[in-house]
Motif scaffolding. Structure first.
Motif, short mmCIF file in Angstrom:
data_model
loop_
_atom_site.label_atom_id
_atom_site.label_comp_id
_atom_site.label_asym_id
_atom_site.label_seq_id
_atom_site.Cartn_x
_atom_site.Cartn_y
_atom_site.Cartn_z
N GLN A 197 -21.60 -38.01 -30.49
CA GLN A 197 -20.26 -37.85 -31.25
C GLN A 197 -20.18 -36.30 -31.82
N ASP A 234 -19.06 -33.57 -34.19
CA ASP A 234 -18.49 -33.23 -35.68
C ASP A 234 -17.42 -32.06 -35.69
N ASP A 293 -18.38 -31.90 -24.71
CA ASP A 293 -19.17 -32.20 -25.92
C ASP A 293 -20.51 -31.41 -25.79
N ARG A 318 -18.60 -42.40 -27.15
CA ARG A 318 -19.33 -42.42 -28.36
C ARG A 318 -20.52 -43.29 -28.40
N LYS A 333 -13.09 -42.62 -25.58
CA LYS A 333 -13.98 -42.67 -26.48
C LYS A 333 -15.07 -43.87 -26.78
N CYS A 371 -14.84 -39.45 -18.02
CA CYS A 371 -15.93 -39.35 -19.16
C CYS A 371 -16.95 -38.41 -19.02
N CYS A 377 -23.11 -41.42 -40.11
CA CYS A 377 -21.82 -41.88 -40.44
C CYS A 377 -21.83 -42.59 -41.88
N CYS A 422 -24.96 -42.52 -37.12
CA CYS A 422 -24.05 -42.98 -36.07
C CYS A 422 -24.79 -43.91 -35.12
N LYS A 432 -8.19 -40.16 -25.00
CA LYS A 432 -9.28 -40.46 -25.76
C LYS A 432 -9.44 -41.67 -26.30
N LYS A 456 -23.06 -35.10 -34.48
CA LYS A 456 -22.80 -35.91 -35.60
C LYS A 456 -24.04 -37.01 -35.44
N ASN A 493 -24.93 -43.89 -31.77
CA ASN A 493 -24.91 -43.21 -30.45
C ASN A 493 -26.32 -43.06 -30.16
#
Length: 560
Positions: free
Chosen positions: A234, A236, A76, A230, A226, A69, A259, A282, A222, A256, A284
């Motif tokens: 997140q 995009d 990311d 997440r 994920k 992770c 959402c 979103c 993932k 991101k 997160n």
């Protein structure tokens, strides 16, 4: 008597393995010492041992999960930090016509975002939209193979606390770098002259009846990681591609935040949505903040690196605890053993298949090789076994690109699939070129061990190598390539010639000094700063010592 004989045999084996390890620091240690066999243990001790192994294994798997992770967080983070920079790089169409510049762009872009899969996906999108011709994407694909190995090198730094573990871990990490550089040095000129990858893949694609493929693809890794990632961030992916494809960029952010339904403009271009707020934020952590991409990326980078160091510290300690005694020798022998008799030569090829298969399952060569790096460091996996597993990982990671290439419209699939196949056949070509012949197979292992030995002696060399190999050297070659072919050849050819000669002389000095003139059997005729890192080490040690002394002085004054 039998018990004494058993213990004496184990002690003799331990003595042999210890002496071999002292002679060769790269040898896989079989730490038997005076361990008690399973038959000698009482029922209570057997139960306690099994419970201990079970608990340690569960904790180990938990921290391996968090380690994977953390690699996802790091990827990311670099996408957030490098999104704009990569967009500017990919838009330079005139620059990309130079194969050396394309190669360096592939290295820099992948090192910045730490994901060859993302780089390949962007390149595939550029080829599918006809922004870049397929032939110009091939050097970038080669560069992405080199850039993705930066993750291994960063992971190996976590074992810098132990000199011997760092030696092996750094060697295990850099064997991927060395192999990919060797492939590029040989295959890039061949591709520029003959275009064999372009013509081979075009012939394959033209012979296939290709139609638009389903966009669904399985990604086991993932699917597992994920949900946790997440919770915090997140990315995009569409924004990354839009920044690379569109001259004016995009109004979307790489982070991101929103959402739900996003209304696009009248031309239905997802890169320029009319209403970017969507239905709701979103769920997160970073989506709830007002940080921009760069600020979020910086915070996430620091957090990811700290998590990687913590996870590796715990994983290495648990591995050292688990892999001791007789059970350790059995496991190490099993991992590093060859097939018996005449089938011994097949062992490496099976390891390549295992590496390819594992990477296909988790769809990340960086995660696979980064997980092996600490195992090499603690002496569980040998360099000779790490090499074919790494080669297999190179081949297995091309599946991600092929799946991405098939998940496009029917009008674009012939271009995108050709790019993905170029990646596959480049890695296959490197494997066929360097692995089957035993002499050539030893070169990457020898060079990686040399880097590991240097790092064990001068630990600061790892940072210099990391920054120089993945950032400064590609940037310098990229700058030279902008001066035109005359300038590049005037500087590049002498540099590469001297580099090749130095490598060959170094090998001969170790393997066959009698083949060299007496003066060339050592580098002592050169000034010390040209053939040794010791002068630089003295300077760095003095600088660090001055800082330490200042800090100590402040502490003493405070005490007074």
């Amino acid at each position: 008597m039998e018990l004494e004989n058993t213990k004496s045999k184990r002690l003799s084996e331990h003595t042999k393995s210890t002496s071999s390890e002292q002679n060769d620091p790269w040898a896989v240690s079989l730490d038997l010492k005076e361990t008690t066999t399973w038959k000698e243990l009482s029922t209570t001790k057997r139960t306690k041992l099994l419970i201990s192994i079970f608990v340690k294994t569960v904790v180990l798997l938990v921290f391996v999960y968090f380690f994977i992770c953390a690699l996802g967080f790091l990827t990311d983070a670099f996408q957030l930090l490098g999104g704009e920079a990569n967009a500017k790089i990919f838009k330079e169409n005139e620059v990309l016509s130079n194969p050396v510049a394309g190669l360096m762009i592939g290295i820099l872009a992948t090192a910045l975002i730490q994901s060859s899969s993302t780089t390949i996906s962007i390149v595939i999108a550029l080829a599918g939209s006809k922004t870049i011709p397929v032939r110009e994407t091939i050097p970038m694909i080669m560069g992405s193979n080199i850039g993705t190995t930066v993750t291994n090198t960063i992971v190996s730094l976590a074992q810098a606390g132990s000199r011997e573990e760092f030696r092996k871990a750094f060697g295990g990490a850099t064997i991927h770098d060395v192999f990919n550089w060797m492939c590029v040095i040989v295959l890039l000129p061949i591709e520029v002259i003959s275009g064999y990858l372009f013509h081979l893949t075009k012939a394959i694609v033209d012979s296939l009846d290709i139609s638009g493929s389903s966009k669904t693809k399985r990604d086991l890794l993932k699917t597992i990681t994920k949900p946790f990632i997440r919770l915090f961030v997140q990315i995009d992916k569409t924004a990354l591609k839009c920044k690379a494809i569109h001259v004016n960029g995009t109004s979307r952010t790489v982070l991101k935040r929103w959402c739900g339904k996003v209304w696009t403009s009248s031309n239905a271009d997802p890169c320029f949505p009319k209403n970017i707020t969507g239905d709701s934020r979103c769920k997160n952590l970073f989506a709830l903040s007002d940080l921009n991409d760069e600020e979020a990326g910086l915070i996430l980078t620091i957090a990811a690196l700290l998590l990687i160091v913590l996870c590796l510290f715990v994983v290495v300690k648990l591995l050292n605890s688990l892999f001791k005694g007789t059970m350790a020798s059995i496991i190490k022998r099993f991992i590093n053993a060859d097939f018996p008799g005449k089938f011994g030569w097949l062992t490496g090829y099976v390891a390549i298949l295992i590496g390819a298969g594992m990477t296909m399952i988790i769809q990340s060569s960086s995660v696979f090789t980064s997980t092996l790096t600490p195992l090499v460091g603690v002496g569980i996996v040998s360099m000779e076994r790490m090499f074919p597993l790494t080669i297999g990982s190179n081949i297995g990671t091309t599946v991600t690109g092929i799946l991405a290439a098939l998940a496009v419209s029917e009008s674009q699939v012939h271009l995108t699939l050709q790019v993905a196949l170029c990646h596959l056949f480049f890695n296959l070509s490197g494997t066929v070129l360097f692995y089957p012949i035993p002499f050539l197979r030893k070169i990457p292992i020898y060079l990686a061990k040399s880097l590991g030995n240097t790092t064990a002696q001068y630990r600061w060399f790892a940072i210099v190598y990391l920054v120089g190999m993945f950032f400064l050297l590609p940037a310098a070659f990229f700058a030279l390539s902008q001066g035109g072919p005359v300038v590049f050849m005037a500087v590049g050819i002498p540099f590469l010639t001297v580099l090749v000669i130095v490598i060959l002389v170094n090998i001969l000095q170790v393997k066959a000094p009698q083949c060299l003139p007496k003066q060339l059997r050592t580098w002592n005729f050169l000034p010390n700063w040209l053939h040794s890192l010791e002068p630089y080490d003295r300077v760095i040690s003095k600088i660090l010592c001055m800082k330490c002394c200042r800090n100590q002085g402040h502490k003493d004054n405070f005490k007074i």
